[in-house]
Design an enzyme around this catalytic site. Structure first.
Site, mmCIF file in Angstrom:
data_model
loop_
_atom_site.group_PDB
_atom_site.id
_atom_site.type_symbol
_atom_site.label_atom_id
_atom_site.label_comp_id
_atom_site.label_asym_id
_atom_site.label_seq_id
_atom_site.Cartn_x
_atom_site.Cartn_y
_atom_site.Cartn_z
ATOM 1 N N CYS A 220 1.610 -57.299 -57.765
ATOM 2 C CA CYS A 220 -0.054 -57.882 -57.338
ATOM 3 C C CYS A 220 -0.178 -59.502 -57.486
ATOM 4 O O CYS A 220 1.418 -59.798 -57.060
ATOM 5 C CB CYS A 220 -0.918 -57.595 -57.686
ATOM 6 S SG CYS A 220 -1.747 -57.485 -56.116
ATOM 7 N N HIS B 250 -0.184 -52.555 -57.483
ATOM 8 C CA HIS B 250 -0.262 -52.130 -59.262
ATOM 9 C C HIS B 250 0.529 -51.461 -59.306
ATOM 10 O O HIS B 250 -0.285 -50.671 -59.904
ATOM 11 C CB HIS B 250 -1.592 -52.471 -59.475
ATOM 12 C CG HIS B 250 -2.643 -53.861 -58.533
ATOM 13 N ND1 HIS B 250 -2.765 -54.629 -60.052
ATOM 14 C CD2 HIS B 250 -2.984 -53.884 -57.657
ATOM 15 C CE1 HIS B 250 -3.089 -55.192 -59.923
ATOM 16 N NE2 HIS B 250 -3.172 -55.387 -58.431
ATOM 17 N N GLU C 261 1.223 -50.013 -61.941
ATOM 18 C CA GLU C 261 0.973 -49.902 -62.987
ATOM 19 C C GLU C 261 0.187 -48.661 -63.546
ATOM 20 O O GLU C 261 -0.386 -48.045 -64.329
ATOM 21 C CB GLU C 261 0.336 -50.829 -64.496
ATOM 22 C CG GLU C 261 -1.084 -51.233 -63.869
ATOM 23 C CD GLU C 261 -0.961 -52.382 -62.719
ATOM 24 O OE1 GLU C 261 0.341 -52.413 -62.291
ATOM 25 O OE2 GLU C 261 -1.485 -53.216 -62.281
#
Ligand code: GLN
Length: 595
Positions: free
Chosen positions: A417, A546, A548
């Site tokens: 990001c 994102h 993750e």
């Protein structure tokens, strides 16, 4: 009395009744069971980890489960909360910005959740006030009981109806005795009464202290706070004791005596190395059988399914334990002193490391004190670098220095990001010669705004509600590195939370200079993934998403796997570590609440 009887009784009560139990469409009384987890003594005991692990164990047995977190604060979502104070903001596929515990639920249960799985006081009160304006309360004065509590019960039943869950797992934020969650506790007490015996299993998670000066476990704080829960009308069926060491029989007996909970249902939940070991710990302790017993579900389990699910999960744990190739990843951010701000990144690195047999250590690098002059020294010991998401000006130049160092020295780099936007700025400055390139978030009037506000967001003002949020598909370029990571057939769908993007008029110039945009939003000129070709850099990939947030233990995110793999290769070639020990970092929180 059957649940049907209780609910039909409620329909026939007097006009002056305090019962207010609106039923969502499609809700069949008794269709779902509820496990409700309360915190006592203090917060931070891992209530989310406990609830999600218990939910996982029940899911393994073949039950459809639906978790929900009831959050006491008045914000409608977690979007405006500062991660320095509250931990990371987790984003769901439908765009809901919520508490980081929802990430734990998604990872543990390997399922995508929605806004129905997260409920704040702000949402409850907004709905009550809206209904009041619409005259829905038929002339009654609107009260905490029954109207606000009725709204909470409605939400829980709506979740049960829409998710078709057999068991709803309710985690109540905060601890017994808090003003903020008192009406949630009251609502679930009523729920148990209305749905009838055997419908709700109340679990008190508590903490057994072990003061070093005494050298023994003491149960008094737990006793007192469980008593406070009981004074709210909730009689726990199960007590789960968090503690540093296994809880002694003496302490468990004492808690049983003071709380009417049989000692066999007072369990020790001491610390373990990985959160993914908790489900097995619950099984070993027998909490699963106790829950089945209390809810009358013992004959509804699918033993084959459970054996299979356990085997898959235990394979992960075995690999986690065996992973031993040391690798160090540097994370450059401004909230490095609070690990909760980057909870999902830590998890994603664990998933990737376990998958590859690597033991990943994290080196936290405070970007607010990083400069071109000392970046080589401060990053001298890392084998890979992540610049994570972030907002605002503070620490940005440090992050740019960090990306430059990774790019020029061929150190594996993953930008997430803000880390994607920083990579564009750095490339524009160093390679395209646009030395004044910047993001308008950092410098609104900069001469080369290579990162600018999203066109659709330009109209909207104020914090909250003006970001591009949630899960979006990414169109990957055939033949690109990122496509090889995600696989041609699978494609990529990742979660987003941003206001700014690559300004389309610079795309050609950046690509001409060698930056490859290999992932885009379908039908929109929004750049979502960038990379450098393999002959120029072993691993330089960044995404506007994102990544993750969607990494799961059984399905690690491919970009994290790629980074850790490249870092393992890099650690083999890297010379002796030259960095001096990094200083302890305690950055001050940002003055604004935008995170
Ligand atoms: N601040 C950047 C933006 O708003 C990046 C956001 C993020 O990292 N989540 O676009």
């Amino acid at each position: 009395m059957t649940p049907e009887r209780i609910l039909s009784n409620l329909a026939n009560v007097s006009d002056e009744t305090e019962f207010y139990t609106p039923m969502p469409e499609g809700y069949e009384p008794g269709q779902a069971k509820y496990v409700i987890v309360f915190g006592t003594v203090m917060s931070g005991l891992g209530k989310g980890i406990f609830s999600s692990s218990l939910a996982k164990v029940m899911q393994d047995k073949g039950f459809a489960v639906a978790p929900i977190k009831l959050e006491g604060y008045l914000n409608r979502d977690s979007g405006t909360l500062n991660p320095y104070r509250h931990g990371e903001v987790f984003v769901l596929d439908d765009g809901m910005e919520c508490d980081m515990d929802l990430g734990t639920y998604e990872r543990m249960l390997n399922m995508d959740l929605s806004r129905l799985n997260f409920c704040t006081s702000g949402q409850i009160f907004s709905r009550v006030l809206e209904k009041e304006r619409q005259g829905s309360y038929l002339g009654h004065d609107v009260q905490m009981i029954p109207h606000v509590t009725g709204e909470v019960k409605y939400h829980l039943r709506e979740l049960a109806a829409k998710s078709r869950a057999g068991i709803v797992f309710v985690e109540i934020g905060g601890t017994a005795g808090d003003v903020e969650n008192a009406y949630f506790i009251e609502a679930v007490r009523q729920l148990g009464f209305e749905e009838g015996p055997g419908s709700c299993c109340y679990v008190a998670l508590t903490y057994v202290v072990e003061p070093p000066t005494l050298g023994e476990q003491k149960s008094k704080p737990a006793q007192l706070n469980i008593k406070q829960l009981m004074a709210s009308g909730v009689m726990p069926h199960i007590i789960a004791c968090r503690a540093q060491h296994p809880v002694t029989a003496k302490v468990r007996e004492k808690l049983a005596l003071y709380s009417n909970v049989p000692v066999e249902r007072v369990f020790s939940m001491h610390d373990v190395k990985s959160v993914y070991m908790v489900p097995e710990m619950l099984r070993d302790a027998g909490i699963d059988s106790a829950v089945l017993d209390i809810l009358g579900l013992s004959d509804k389990t699918d033993g084959d399914r459970e054996r299979q699910a356990r085997q898959v999960w235990n394979n992960y744990i075995t690999r986690y334990r065996a992973a031993d190739t040391p690798v160090t990843i540097g994370i450059t951010g401004k909230y490095t002193s609070l690990r909760d701000s980057y909870a999902s990144i830590i998890q994603a690195l664990e998933h990737a490391g376990t998958h590859l047999g690597a033991r990943v250590s994290i080196e936290w690098i405070d970007s607010t004190v990083l400069t071109d002059a000392d970046v080589a020294d401060k990053l001298g010991c890392v084998h890979g670098i992540i610049v994570p998401g972030g907002f605002g000006v503070r620490g940005v130049e440090g992050k740019i220095a960090c990306v430059r160092h990774a790019r020029e020295n061929r150190i594996p780099y993953l930008g997430l990001c803000y880390g994607f936007q920083i990579a564009v700025i750095e490339f524009a400055r160093s390679v395209c010669g646009l030395t004044a390139a910047n993001s308008t978030e950092i410098e609104p009037a900069c001469p080369h705004p290579v990162i600018d506000i999203l066109p659709e967001q330009k109209e909207i003002e104020g914090l909250g509600g003006n970001m591009r949020l949630g899960g979006h598909d990414i169109e990957l370029t055939p033949g690109s590195r990122v496509m090889s990571f995600y696989g041609e057939s699978e494609g990529a769908r990742l979660r987003f939370r941003h206001r700014y993007e690559v300004e389309p008029r610079y795309i050609e110039q950046l690509e001409h200079a060698g930056l490859v945009f290999s992932g885009r939003a379908p039908h929109q000129p929004i750049m979502q993934v960038l990379e450098l070709p393999a002959d120029q850099h072993p691993f330089f990939i960044a995404t506007q998403a994102h990544a993750e947030l969607t990494s799961r233990p059984l399905k690690p995110d491919p970009l994290f796997v790629g980074l850790v793999q490249a870092a393992m290769a890099f650690s083999g070639t890297a010379g002796k570590c030259t960095a001096s020990a990094p200083p302890a970092v305690t950055p001050a929180p940002d003055p604004v609440t935008s995170n």
